[in-house]
Write a protein that holds these residues in place. Sequence first.
Motif, PDB file in Angstrom:
ATOM      1  N   LEU A  14     110.415   5.025  49.555  1.00  0.00           N
ATOM      2  CA  LEU A  14     111.587   4.159  49.435  1.00  0.00           C
ATOM      3  C   LEU A  14     112.877   4.977  49.386  1.00  0.00           C
ATOM      4  CD1 LEU A  14     110.238   1.629  46.745  1.00  0.00           C
ATOM      5  CD2 LEU A  14     110.390   1.285  49.210  1.00  0.00           C
ATOM      6  N   LYS A  18     117.123   4.841  51.868  1.00  0.00           N
ATOM      7  CA  LYS A  18     117.802   4.172  50.751  1.00  0.00           C
ATOM      8  C   LYS A  18     118.484   2.880  51.188  1.00  0.00           C
ATOM      9  CE  LYS A  18     118.681   8.382  48.068  1.00  0.00           C
ATOM     10  NZ  LYS A  18     117.969   9.311  48.973  1.00  0.00           N
ATOM     11  N   ARG A  20     117.934   0.968  53.841  1.00  0.00           N
ATOM     12  CA  ARG A  20     116.952  -0.045  54.214  1.00  0.00           C
ATOM     13  C   ARG A  20     116.269  -0.636  52.978  1.00  0.00           C
ATOM     14  NH1 ARG A  20     112.105   1.660  58.152  1.00  0.00           N
ATOM     15  NH2 ARG A  20     111.269   2.532  56.195  1.00  0.00           N
ATOM     16  N   THR A  21     115.979   0.211  52.004  1.00  0.00           N
ATOM     17  CA  THR A  21     115.353  -0.274  50.763  1.00  0.00           C
ATOM     18  C   THR A  21     116.276  -1.231  50.025  1.00  0.00           C
ATOM     19  OG1 THR A  21     114.099   1.785  50.542  1.00  0.00           O
ATOM     20  CG2 THR A  21     114.357   0.437  48.562  1.00  0.00           C
ATOM     21  N   THR A  24     116.487  -4.502  51.770  1.00  0.00           N
ATOM     22  CA  THR A  24     115.235  -5.226  51.548  1.00  0.00           C
ATOM     23  C   THR A  24     115.232  -5.895  50.170  1.00  0.00           C
ATOM     24  OG1 THR A  24     114.078  -3.602  52.911  1.00  0.00           O
ATOM     25  CG2 THR A  24     112.723  -5.007  51.515  1.00  0.00           C
ATOM     26  N   THR A 332     107.231  -0.486  58.194  1.00  0.00           N
ATOM     27  CA  THR A 332     106.829   0.751  57.521  1.00  0.00           C
ATOM     28  C   THR A 332     105.400   1.140  57.898  1.00  0.00           C
ATOM     29  OG1 THR A 332     108.286   0.245  55.645  1.00  0.00           O
ATOM     30  CG2 THR A 332     106.546   1.855  55.271  1.00  0.00           C
ATOM     31  N   GLU A 360     103.762  -0.457  46.887  1.00  0.00           N
ATOM     32  CA  GLU A 360     105.119  -0.231  47.410  1.00  0.00           C
ATOM     33  C   GLU A 360     105.891  -1.545  47.480  1.00  0.00           C
ATOM     34  OE1 GLU A 360     105.588   2.032  50.940  1.00  0.00           O
ATOM     35  OE2 GLU A 360     104.240   3.642  50.315  1.00  0.00           O
ATOM     36  N   ILE A 364     109.263  -2.469  45.277  1.00  0.00           N
ATOM     37  CA  ILE A 364     110.546  -2.949  45.812  1.00  0.00           C
ATOM     38  C   ILE A 364     111.004  -4.183  45.043  1.00  0.00           C
ATOM     39  CG2 ILE A 364     111.655  -4.015  47.823  1.00  0.00           C
ATOM     40  CD1 ILE A 364     109.972  -2.218  49.605  1.00  0.00           C
TER      41      ILE A 364
END
Length: 432
Positions: A14, A18, A20-21, A24, A332, A360, A364
């Motif tokens: 993750l 950063k 994109r995380t 999300t 991913t 994961e 998130i």
Amino acid sequence: MDYGRVIQISFESLGAHKLRTFLTMLGVIIGVAAVISMLSIGEGAEEEVLKQIEILGINNIIVEARIPEQEPGSSKAFQRSPGLELADAENIAQFTELVTNVVPQRFEEMPTIFHGSNEAAVRVVATMPEFVYSSSIDVEYGRFITSRDNESFAQVCVLGAKAKRKLFAFEDPIQKTVRIGDLNFTVVGVMADKYIGRGKVEGLELKNFNEDVYIPLSTARRKIDRAGPTKSRAVHFFGTSTSEELSYNIPELDQLTITVTDLTLVGPVTRLVERVLSRRHGGVEDYEIVVPESLLRQSRKTQQIFNIVMGAIAGLSLLVGGIGIMNIMLATVLERTREIGIRRAVGATRSDILRQFLIEAVTICMLGCTVGVAVGLIISQVISYYAGWPTIVSVFSIFLAVIVSTAVGTVFGIFPAHKAAKIDVIDALRHE
């Protein structure tokens, strides 16, 4: 399987993306913040309603004098009703097994009272000693009106907290004199300060009890004159228009507060009071009955609907966030196909791969939940400060947000994780 190592790998993955995380997690953050802030508003509103109903008295039935609607030719009907009076209170008080006490009240039209050069906007309430037993307002110091005050027509008064501050500031008002109309009254007590909130429950306007000044009812009846209510209207007879003045009987009282012996008897006693008043007033509806317990039930029903609607809106945000998590996790899986092949080649099982990607997804959601809770707390405080609405963040709302976030991560992460676990080792090692 070393779950600590799996969680570490999840954070490393993750952290490598950063932005994109964060994007999300954004749906989860908004959803959780909405849940926290909306529930805090709902909890605050319910708490405020409970405080206001407490002031009215959950075991009370309130009868208020009203100017009735008068139809042409119905003036004789109004002559049958003297309006709300002490005899009404005495008749209702006879049901001693159902009613604890009946407190008559009369509101005098004296919006301002004076002490020296100081003045205060108040509501002068003429009442009986039993008033303190029918309300949640206590005497802070001094005393309340007594039976002896009523018997002797004493010119004494008890000040509300705000009225006391306006007239006397930090001075002790006991045994000092205030001027009410043309009469001087000696202060014998001061009521405790009472939080009123926004002053409305299901459309019922609540007066600020801190501005009230209490005097003996007998004193008001003997020494303070009342003007009868009148209004004009146009009347048409055979095409001819004229105007007539409609006058009504002057009610002796403005309000009765009836305290019921048991909460379960509020409904039956309300119907009993309706029958007694209808008989005594000749069917003229020159009064209105307000039941705080019914207001409380209606308010809670309204609040439940509000919570459901707000919860649905917040749930949609979490749904959108969950779909975003699933999409990113699928991407991913595609990016890390070769990594999956290598892990499988060195001994990882399909279950290990499934748990890794599922952890994961949940990670998130939990990160989004943590940020969302913080944002929700901030929003609650901002709403409370700027809008003046009370907000209460309960442990339940935070617990609910965590549970829902975990569920979203599990539900929307299971498909990408299952897809990752099903990838063939040879195909994964060949993937570029």
